[in-house]
Design a protein around this motif. Structure first.
Motif, short mmCIF file in Angstrom:
data_model
loop_
_atom_site.label_atom_id
_atom_site.label_comp_id
_atom_site.label_asym_id
_atom_site.label_seq_id
_atom_site.Cartn_x
_atom_site.Cartn_y
_atom_site.Cartn_z
N PHE A 140 -4.16 -34.73 35.08
CA PHE A 140 -3.61 -34.01 33.93
C PHE A 140 -2.28 -34.64 33.49
N TRP A 141 -1.46 -35.06 34.46
CA TRP A 141 -0.18 -35.69 34.13
C TRP A 141 -0.40 -37.05 33.45
N LYS A 142 -1.38 -37.78 33.95
CA LYS A 142 -1.62 -39.14 33.47
C LYS A 142 -2.10 -39.16 32.02
N LYS A 143 -2.97 -38.21 31.66
CA LYS A 143 -3.60 -38.25 30.34
C LYS A 143 -3.16 -37.12 29.40
N LYS A 144 -2.54 -36.07 29.94
CA LYS A 144 -2.12 -34.93 29.11
C LYS A 144 -3.25 -34.55 28.14
N PRO A 145 -4.39 -34.15 28.68
CA PRO A 145 -5.59 -33.91 27.86
C PRO A 145 -5.44 -32.72 26.91
N THR A 146 -6.13 -32.80 25.81
CA THR A 146 -6.17 -31.68 24.87
C THR A 146 -7.07 -30.59 25.44
N ARG A 147 -6.94 -29.39 24.90
CA ARG A 147 -7.78 -28.27 25.32
C ARG A 147 -9.26 -28.59 25.09
N GLU A 148 -9.53 -29.27 24.00
CA GLU A 148 -10.92 -29.61 23.66
C GLU A 148 -11.50 -30.58 24.71
N LEU A 149 -10.67 -31.52 25.17
CA LEU A 149 -11.15 -32.47 26.17
C LEU A 149 -11.43 -31.76 27.49
N VAL A 150 -10.55 -30.84 27.87
CA VAL A 150 -10.73 -30.10 29.12
C VAL A 150 -12.00 -29.26 29.07
N LYS A 151 -12.31 -28.70 27.88
CA LYS A 151 -13.52 -27.88 27.73
C LYS A 151 -14.79 -28.69 27.97
N LYS A 152 -14.72 -30.01 27.78
CA LYS A 152 -15.88 -30.86 28.01
C LYS A 152 -16.29 -30.89 29.48
N LEU A 153 -15.38 -30.45 30.37
CA LEU A 153 -15.72 -30.38 31.79
C LEU A 153 -16.76 -29.30 32.04
N ASP A 154 -16.85 -28.33 31.09
CA ASP A 154 -17.84 -27.25 31.17
C ASP A 154 -17.76 -26.49 32.50
N LEU A 155 -16.56 -25.98 32.77
CA LEU A 155 -16.33 -25.26 34.02
C LEU A 155 -16.24 -23.75 33.76
N PRO A 156 -16.64 -22.94 34.75
CA PRO A 156 -16.59 -21.48 34.58
C PRO A 156 -15.18 -20.92 34.81
N VAL A 157 -14.22 -21.38 34.01
CA VAL A 157 -12.85 -20.87 34.08
C VAL A 157 -12.48 -20.30 32.72
N LYS A 158 -11.56 -19.36 32.72
CA LYS A 158 -11.27 -18.59 31.52
C LYS A 158 -10.56 -19.41 30.44
N ASN A 159 -9.41 -19.98 30.77
CA ASN A 159 -8.58 -20.62 29.74
C ASN A 159 -8.54 -22.15 29.83
N HIS A 160 -9.30 -22.70 30.80
CA HIS A 160 -9.36 -24.16 30.97
C HIS A 160 -7.97 -24.77 31.19
N LYS A 161 -7.13 -24.03 31.91
CA LYS A 161 -5.82 -24.56 32.26
C LYS A 161 -5.89 -25.24 33.63
N MET A 162 -4.95 -26.16 33.86
CA MET A 162 -4.99 -26.97 35.07
C MET A 162 -5.04 -26.13 36.34
N TRP A 163 -4.13 -25.14 36.45
CA TRP A 163 -4.08 -24.37 37.69
C TRP A 163 -5.31 -23.48 37.87
N GLU A 164 -5.95 -23.09 36.78
CA GLU A 164 -7.19 -22.34 36.89
C GLU A 164 -8.30 -23.22 37.46
N ILE A 165 -8.31 -24.48 37.04
CA ILE A 165 -9.30 -25.43 37.55
C ILE A 165 -9.05 -25.69 39.03
N ILE A 166 -7.80 -25.84 39.40
CA ILE A 166 -7.46 -26.05 40.81
C ILE A 166 -7.90 -24.85 41.65
N LYS A 167 -7.59 -23.65 41.17
CA LYS A 167 -7.98 -22.44 41.89
C LYS A 167 -9.50 -22.35 42.02
N TYR A 168 -10.20 -22.65 40.95
CA TYR A 168 -11.67 -22.63 40.97
C TYR A 168 -12.20 -23.61 42.03
#
Length: 339
Positions: A140-168
């Motif tokens: 996340f630090w290296k690329k500072k991805p947009t929200r749209e790019l993070v959504k492409k991961l298609d993960l079952p997290v609410k807001n697609h934020k970094m710490w939510e992904i880590i927690k998941y």
């Protein structure tokens, strides 16, 4: 505010206050905390966790300049409780067991004939995988991805934020699934890891290298199995006992010194550690140590690439300790955590 503090430190050093406070605190022990050294840009990624090689080398030169007596942890502890420390003394500790600690830091320490303690957290060391939360944060630090790019991961997290992904990943996935997710994030974000860094990226060192370092006199100690320490007794004991058993099998000895993960600790931990035979437990609270300090709450100064040399010298010479005492008198929290 920090610039003003650094300016004041420089004035105090020029007029001799640093040398004076070093002399006045000569009977108190200093413990310094490090984590990993930087191969490439890790010190820019989390400067509080990774320190540049040049910075670390300068720190060792400063210890030499001030003629600091660098002790083994157990020796320092025994001298402290017997009030036998009579000249400025320090212990150098490294948390986690990153490859860079063994590959980059130990040769520098050997050059200065300085002893050190490495606290090993055994889960990621055992699996030899990148530490999940650090790797995700790096991507996340290296690329500072947009929200749209993070959504492409298609993960079952609410807001697609970094710490939510880590927690998941940490709570819902198995280790092999976490590593698959890491690779998916890397590819989706387009992060490239250099050939030099690829085999060492956010990893702890191997059994072979840890054992070799131990045989060469490096002190290896406890840091929990999964880098966490619950308050609840059964879970707390489990973390430490798994760590103990793993390292005993590797080294053939019982270990009895401990480091709190991320420097986070509670008075409720102390009786548990005592019952498990732990002699010392180190925090990341910045202060000096004297014979009345509880060995299960030994403070340490966290050194990192965030600090300037003059701030390191302030820690070393006792200036920071005096400031901590003053802050505590007025009720300002000085506790420090890492990752």
């Amino acid at each position: 505010m920090r610039k003003i503090k650094i300016f004041i430190f420089k004035i105090l050093k020029i007029v001799g206050v640093f040398n004076l406070t070093l002399f006045l605190t000569r009977k108190k022990l200093r413990i310094f905390c490090y984590h990993g050294l930087s191969y490439e840009d890790e010190h820019l990624f989390i400067p509080s966790l990774f320190i540049a090689q040049d910075t670390f080398l300068r720190r060792m030169k400063i210890l030499k300049k001030y003629n600091i007596n660098v002790l083994k942890l157990n020796d320092a502890h025994e001298k402290n409780i017997r009030a036998e420390i009579n000249k400025p003394s320090a212990v150098l500790t490294f948390d986690d067991g990153f490859i860079s600690t063994f590959e980059l830091a130990l040769p520098i320490l050997e050059e200065y004939s300085y002893d050190s303690t490495i606290y090993i957290t055994s889960y990621y060391q055992k699996y030899q995988n990148p530490i999940f939360r650090l790797a995700v944060r790096y991507f996340f630090w290296k690329k500072k991805p947009t929200r749209e790019l993070v959504k492409k991961l298609d993960l079952p997290v609410k807001n697609h934020k970094m710490w939510e992904i880590i927690k998941y990943g940490e709570t819902e996935l198995k280790e092999n699934e976490r590593q698959e997710l890491l690779e998916k994030i890397r590819i989706t974000f387009g992060v490239e890891i250099s050939k030099n860094l690829e085999s060492k990226f956010m990893k702890l060192d191997t059994n072979k290298n840890i054992l070799e370092a131990y045989k060469n006199g490096v002190d290896i100690q406890l840091h929990t199995h999964r880098h966490r320490l619950p308050i609840e007794r059964e879970q707390c004991e489990k973390e430490i006992l798994e760590n103990k058993a793993y390292l005993k099998e590797l080294l053939g000895v019982e270990l009895d010194h401990f480091c709190y993960p991320s420097g986070i600790w509670s008075p409720e931990h102390l009786p548990i550690l005592k019952d498990l035979g732990v002699k010392t437990a180190t925090t990341c609270d910045p202060a000096l140590i004297n014979p009345s300090t509880d060995p299960l709450a030994y403070p340490r100064f966290l050194d990192s690439d965030e600090k300037t040399d003059i701030e390191f010298e302030a820690d070393l010479c006792g200036i920071t300790h005096i400031l901590v005492v003053l802050k505590e008198l007025v009720g300002i929290n000085t506790k420090t955590t890492t990752y």
